[in-house]
Design a protein around this motif. Structure first.
Motif, PDB file in Angstrom:
ATOM      1  N   ALA A 135      23.938  18.619 -19.566  1.00 36.46           N
ATOM      2  CA  ALA A 135      23.518  17.355 -20.147  1.00 36.46           C
ATOM      3  C   ALA A 135      22.697  16.554 -19.155  1.00 36.46           C
ATOM      4  N   GLY A 136      21.963  15.541 -19.687  1.00 35.98           N
ATOM      5  CA  GLY A 136      21.219  14.632 -18.826  1.00 35.98           C
ATOM      6  C   GLY A 136      19.730  14.699 -19.049  1.00 35.98           C
ATOM      7  N   LEU A 137      19.056  13.652 -18.525  1.00 39.67           N
ATOM      8  CA  LEU A 137      17.604  13.565 -18.663  1.00 39.67           C
ATOM      9  C   LEU A 137      16.913  14.332 -17.543  1.00 39.67           C
ATOM     10  N   PRO A 138      15.652  14.760 -17.749  1.00 39.59           N
ATOM     11  CA  PRO A 138      14.941  15.499 -16.713  1.00 39.59           C
ATOM     12  C   PRO A 138      14.614  14.619 -15.513  1.00 39.59           C
ATOM     13  N   ARG A 139      14.614  15.239 -14.336  1.00 47.14           N
ATOM     14  CA  ARG A 139      14.170  14.538 -13.148  1.00 47.14           C
ATOM     15  C   ARG A 139      12.667  14.721 -13.000  1.00 47.14           C
ATOM     16  N   LEU A 140      12.004  13.679 -12.502  1.00 47.90           N
ATOM     17  CA  LEU A 140      10.558  13.757 -12.337  1.00 47.90           C
ATOM     18  C   LEU A 140      10.211  14.633 -11.146  1.00 47.90           C
ATOM     19  N   VAL A 141       9.164  15.473 -11.338  1.00 48.33           N
ATOM     20  CA  VAL A 141       8.727  16.420 -10.312  1.00 48.33           C
ATOM     21  C   VAL A 141       7.348  16.010  -9.832  1.00 48.33           C
ATOM     22  N   LEU A 142       7.151  15.928  -8.523  1.00 46.95           N
ATOM     23  CA  LEU A 142       5.848  15.598  -7.963  1.00 46.95           C
ATOM     24  C   LEU A 142       5.082  16.866  -7.628  1.00 46.95           C
ATOM     25  N   PHE A 143       3.766  16.793  -7.740  1.00 40.43           N
ATOM     26  CA  PHE A 143       2.876  17.924  -7.460  1.00 40.43           C
ATOM     27  C   PHE A 143       2.963  18.263  -5.965  1.00 40.43           C
ATOM     28  N   ASP A 144       3.454  19.460  -5.656  1.00 38.94           N
ATOM     29  CA  ASP A 144       3.584  19.899  -4.268  1.00 38.94           C
ATOM     30  C   ASP A 144       2.344  20.704  -3.884  1.00 38.94           C
ATOM     31  N   VAL A 145       1.391  20.064  -3.213  1.00 42.42           N
ATOM     32  CA  VAL A 145       0.117  20.704  -2.881  1.00 42.42           C
ATOM     33  C   VAL A 145       0.302  21.862  -1.903  1.00 42.42           C
ATOM     34  N   ARG A 146       1.413  21.891  -1.157  1.00 41.60           N
ATOM     35  CA  ARG A 146       1.641  22.976  -0.195  1.00 41.60           C
ATOM     36  C   ARG A 146       1.766  24.326  -0.895  1.00 41.60           C
ATOM     37  N   LEU A 147       2.154  24.303  -2.175  1.00 43.82           N
ATOM     38  CA  LEU A 147       2.299  25.557  -2.920  1.00 43.82           C
ATOM     39  C   LEU A 147       0.959  26.219  -3.214  1.00 43.82           C
ATOM     40  N   LEU A 148      -0.137  25.460  -3.035  1.00 39.15           N
ATOM     41  CA  LEU A 148      -1.462  26.029  -3.284  1.00 39.15           C
ATOM     42  C   LEU A 148      -1.932  26.898  -2.130  1.00 39.15           C
ATOM     43  N   ALA A 149      -1.303  26.759  -0.982  1.00 44.07           N
ATOM     44  CA  ALA A 149      -1.727  27.505   0.204  1.00 44.07           C
ATOM     45  C   ALA A 149      -1.591  29.006  -0.033  1.00 44.07           C
ATOM     46  N   GLY A 150      -2.704  29.717   0.110  1.00 45.61           N
ATOM     47  CA  GLY A 150      -2.701  31.167  -0.032  1.00 45.61           C
ATOM     48  C   GLY A 150      -2.760  31.676  -1.449  1.00 45.61           C
ATOM     49  N   ARG A 151      -2.490  30.818  -2.438  1.00 41.15           N
ATOM     50  CA  ARG A 151      -2.529  31.268  -3.833  1.00 41.15           C
ATOM     51  C   ARG A 151      -3.271  30.274  -4.734  1.00 41.15           C
ATOM     52  N   GLY A 152      -4.036  29.362  -4.130  1.00 38.73           N
ATOM     53  CA  GLY A 152      -4.744  28.346  -4.912  1.00 38.73           C
ATOM     54  C   GLY A 152      -5.704  28.937  -5.921  1.00 38.73           C
ATOM     55  N   ALA A 153      -6.498  29.957  -5.511  1.00 34.54           N
ATOM     56  CA  ALA A 153      -7.473  30.564  -6.426  1.00 34.54           C
ATOM     57  C   ALA A 153      -6.770  31.228  -7.603  1.00 34.54           C
ATOM     58  N   THR A 154      -5.654  31.946  -7.308  1.00 36.01           N
ATOM     59  CA  THR A 154      -4.908  32.626  -8.372  1.00 36.01           C
ATOM     60  C   THR A 154      -4.325  31.621  -9.363  1.00 36.01           C
ATOM     61  N   LEU A 155      -3.735  30.549  -8.831  1.00 38.46           N
ATOM     62  CA  LEU A 155      -3.162  29.528  -9.711  1.00 38.46           C
ATOM     63  C   LEU A 155      -4.243  28.830 -10.534  1.00 38.46           C
ATOM     64  N   ALA A 156      -5.416  28.590  -9.910  1.00 35.97           N
ATOM     65  CA  ALA A 156      -6.516  27.937 -10.637  1.00 35.97           C
ATOM     66  C   ALA A 156      -6.995  28.809 -11.786  1.00 35.97           C
ATOM     67  N   MET A 157      -7.146  30.127 -11.543  1.00 36.71           N
ATOM     68  CA  MET A 157      -7.614  31.030 -12.599  1.00 36.71           C
ATOM     69  C   MET A 157      -6.572  31.167 -13.698  1.00 36.71           C
ATOM     70  N   THR A 158      -5.293  31.259 -13.310  1.00 29.68           N
ATOM     71  CA  THR A 158      -4.232  31.369 -14.324  1.00 29.68           C
ATOM     72  C   THR A 158      -4.186  30.125 -15.198  1.00 29.68           C
TER      73      THR A 158
END
Length: 695
Positions: free
Chosen positions: A213-236
């Motif tokens: 139960a409960g409401l969702p917690r807000l998630v902030l954009f973690d730019v560190r996750l783009l390191a090394g896989r930014g192009a793949t994530l952008a294309m996906t």
């Protein structure tokens, strides 16, 4: 921006629709969340804030969004390709990043008006693509129906995995899972208004789905996750955004056509951008327009986005107070609900229809379908877009064409293949080309004409009513073709097209075609230029066509030919004709027609042209090139030509004559404003002639 599509005119049906959509979304969104590598509760999170944001911005009063099959499986595939376990902490961190990026792509689509791309994706391509996604997810989830583990990858890997999971077959799980699918599918056929997925969800017992139960917690954009896989994530994320846009705009446009309202494509892009950003904010996967849930809302007579607001409110209450009950939902039943929903997106009816009506489009459908199954969703998008452009190019390269003839006693020109009574006009090829003329199809155009030439062919008339534009390659080939035919004693004409095409011909260096009379407004005027008047002689027949005067001769062809330069061209031709008459005022009408373009334009242009010739003669007199006696003789000669025109005009309907009179009046007013002194002297001369005739 238009007001949100929320009103209370149909509030009872909208509230009921919202309640049903929320309840149906519970098991479906939970299942799709698992496919995307998230805990089931995130499916409920994605059915709250994203739906609300979409409802406040959309221009559609009844379309539904939520956690859906297509983006869920694309996210799951992307995680699998990256070697991440579904449900892992890293996977849960990457999923909202994909949602954020998808929202940013939609903002770019909105900025650059990219919604126009959708019209290049054909229905067979989209149907095959969605069907491929549906079958892929079904094969992924199928082992869960009988107690096995879900698979990943493309068709070969999924089939091998399915075979390997048969050892985990559990009879009770299979009964619950396959039974759920069967009950829901049967209820769709025999009781479509019954929300069977909700009923099956409530009947689930014993096994847990792990919902808290409960409401969702807000998630902030973690730019560190783009390191090394930014192009793949952008294309996906770009692939997800393109497919969501194509699918939802096509589907929501069908609702707009059905219910008679206008869908604002740019506003839809903004609405989907907000929904994707909201999905990322609550940690959910990208959302999508749901055809199945929109169809259910329609069944309950939804007419306003009050439905979506209600669905979001119901989901809020479920998250606050009802979520613990959902942990008793068995996995096979949840999977059965999802698979039953997925079966609905497999376009078997479309495939059957294409097989019966258009094998080429069926092949395109099958290729898009197979591309997704064998190579995955991203490559499926690429294959689908490539197939769409291939279909467009193929139609452009070989557009509809036909040869035309006449039918005795009837006006107009008819397709020779589709009308047995039609016969070609003697010595004439009339050819209709229904597509833009460019480098890829000019050879088809030329070959058709060359193959149609007979020993007695004197003229080829192209009905270019379907040609909206022409490129430089086609212009070059057209000029060479016209020259080649002229050297063989055959005239080539372009007719019936829009004036814009004349502008393109002039800009691309083919003004000679306009100057030498190869471009005429109508087929009838081209035939008249060749000395053929109704009734037209038919090949192989002594019967004649109806003796009808062509009304199109009454329209000003110079404006059509030259656009803004019409006045200049008309004056140039008038100067040439004035010079011709000045040199020999005793020329016969036939000789004048032979040595100038007079007689080769419509009746209104001929009449106006004579006005300009007289104006030129007055100018010559003002410049001292003509004496009064010579001037009067030439003006009398010009006036002798008018009765020929008047006789032709009387053969036209009275309404057309009135149009000609009004149009001629306006042209003379323009002439008077441009050349006031010469026009005044011309009027004096006409008054003198009129007084003589009365005497």
């Amino acid at each position: 921006m238009n007001k949100p599509k929320i009103n209370f005119k149909n509030w009872k049906s909208d509230l009921l629709s919202g309640l049903i959509v929320a309840l149906v979304s519970i098991p479906i969104s939970m299942g799709y969340a698992q496919i995307a590598g998230l805990p089931p509760v995130y499916g409920l999170y994605g059915s709250l804030l994203p739906i609300l944001c979409f409802a406040l911005l959309t221009s559609s009063p009844q379309f539904v969004v939520g956690v859906d099959a297509m983006p869920a499986v694309m996210v799951g595939n992307a995680l699998g390709a990256a070697g991440l376990s579904l449900g892992s902490a890293e996977a849960m961190a990457l999923v909202p990043v994909l949602s954020f990026l998808t929202g940013l792509w939609f903002l770019l689509f909105w900025c650059f008006r990219a919604g126009r791309v959708v019209k290049y994706i054909s229905a067979p391509v989209m149907g095959g693509f969605l069907s491929g996604i549906g079958v892929t997810i079904i094969l992924m989830q199928l082992p869960k129906l009988f107690g096995g583990e879900p698979g990943t990858g493309e068709l070969p890997a999924l089939l091998l995995h399915l075979g390997g999971q048969l050892s985990a077959f559990h009879p009770l799980s299979a009964l619950l899972g396959f039974g759920t699918v069967a009950v829901i599918l049967l209820s769709k056929k025999y009781a479509p208004l019954l929300p069977m997925p909700v009923i099956m969800m409530l009947l689930g017992v014993l096994l847990t789905a792990g919902v808290s139960a409960g409401l969702p917690r807000l998630v902030l954009f973690d730019v560190r996750l783009l390191a090394g896989r930014g192009a793949t994530l952008a294309m996906t994320s770009l692939s997800i955004a393109l497919v969501v846009m194509a699918q939802t705009l096509l589907a929501s446009n069908s609702y707009a056509l059905k219910y008679g309202y206008r869908l604002d494509t740019r506003r839809e892009q903004l609405a989907y951008a907000a929904a994707q950003l909201a999905a990322g904010l609550v940690g959910c996967c990208p959302v999508n327009g749901s055809v199945s849930r929109s169809g259910m809302a329609e069944q309950f007579r939804c007419r306003s986005q009050l439905m979506s607001v209600t669905a979001a409110a119901v989901m809020l209450l479920i998250l606050l107070f009802g979520a613990p009950l959902l942990r008793f939902l068995p996995v096979p039943i949840l999977t059965g609900i999802v698979i039953a929903a997925l079966i609905g997106i497999v376009e078997t009816k479309q495939a059957e229809k294409l097989w019966r009506t258009n094998r080429q489009e069926f092949f395109i459908f099958l290729t898009a379908f197979g591309g997704v199954l064998l190579f995955g969703t991203i490559y499926g998008v690429i294959i689908g877009v490539a197939l769409s452009f291939f279909a467009v190019v193929k139609r452009a390269v070989a557009p509809p064409r036909s040869f035309r003839g006449v039918i005795a006693g009837h006006e107009g020109f008819y397709n020779l293949r589709r009308n047995r009574s039609a016969r070609p006009v003697r010595g004439t090829v009339i050819y209709r080309f229904s597509g833009n003329l460019f480098f890829a199809n000019i050879e088809t155009f030329q070959n058709d004409l060359e193959n149609a030439i007979q020993p007695d062919t004197k003229q080829i008339i192209v009905d270019a009513g379907g040609i909206g534009s022409i490129d430089s390659t086609a212009v070059e080939r057209l000029l060479l073709l016209e020259k080649s035919l002229r050297e063989r004693g055959i005239r080539l004409y372009l007719t019936e097209h829009v004036g814009k095409l004349n502008d393109e011909l002039r800009a691309l260096g083919a003004e000679a075609l306009l100057e030498n009379g190869s471009v005429r407004r109508t087929v009838e005027l081209a035939l008249r230029d060749c000395g053929l008047e109704p009734p037209y002689p038919r090949e192989g027949s002594r019967e004649e066509t109806a003796p009808v005067r062509d009304e199109s001769e009454s329209y000003a062809e110079f404006e059509w030919l030259y656009g803004e330069d019409a006045e200049e061209k008309r004056e140039k031709l008038a100067r040439e004709l004035a010079e011709l008459l000045s040199g020999n005022e005793a020329l016969s009408l036939e000789e004048i027609e032979r040595r100038s373009r007079w007689g080769r334009v419509g009746l209104l242009d001929e009449n106006t042209l004579l006005d300009y010739v007289e104006l030129e003669l007055e100018q010559k007199a003002s410049d001292g090139e003509l004496g009064d006696e010579k001037l009067e003789a030439l003006e009398n000669r010009v006036e002798e030509l008018r009765p020929t025109l008047e006789d032709a005009v009387t053969a036209l309907p009275s309404g057309t004559q009135d149009y000609m009179s009004e149009r001629a009046k306006k042209l003379r007013e323009r002439m008077a404003s441009r050349h006031p002194e010469q026009f005044a002297r011309l009027q004096q001369h006409r008054d003198r002639l009129s007084r003589r005739r009365r005497k």
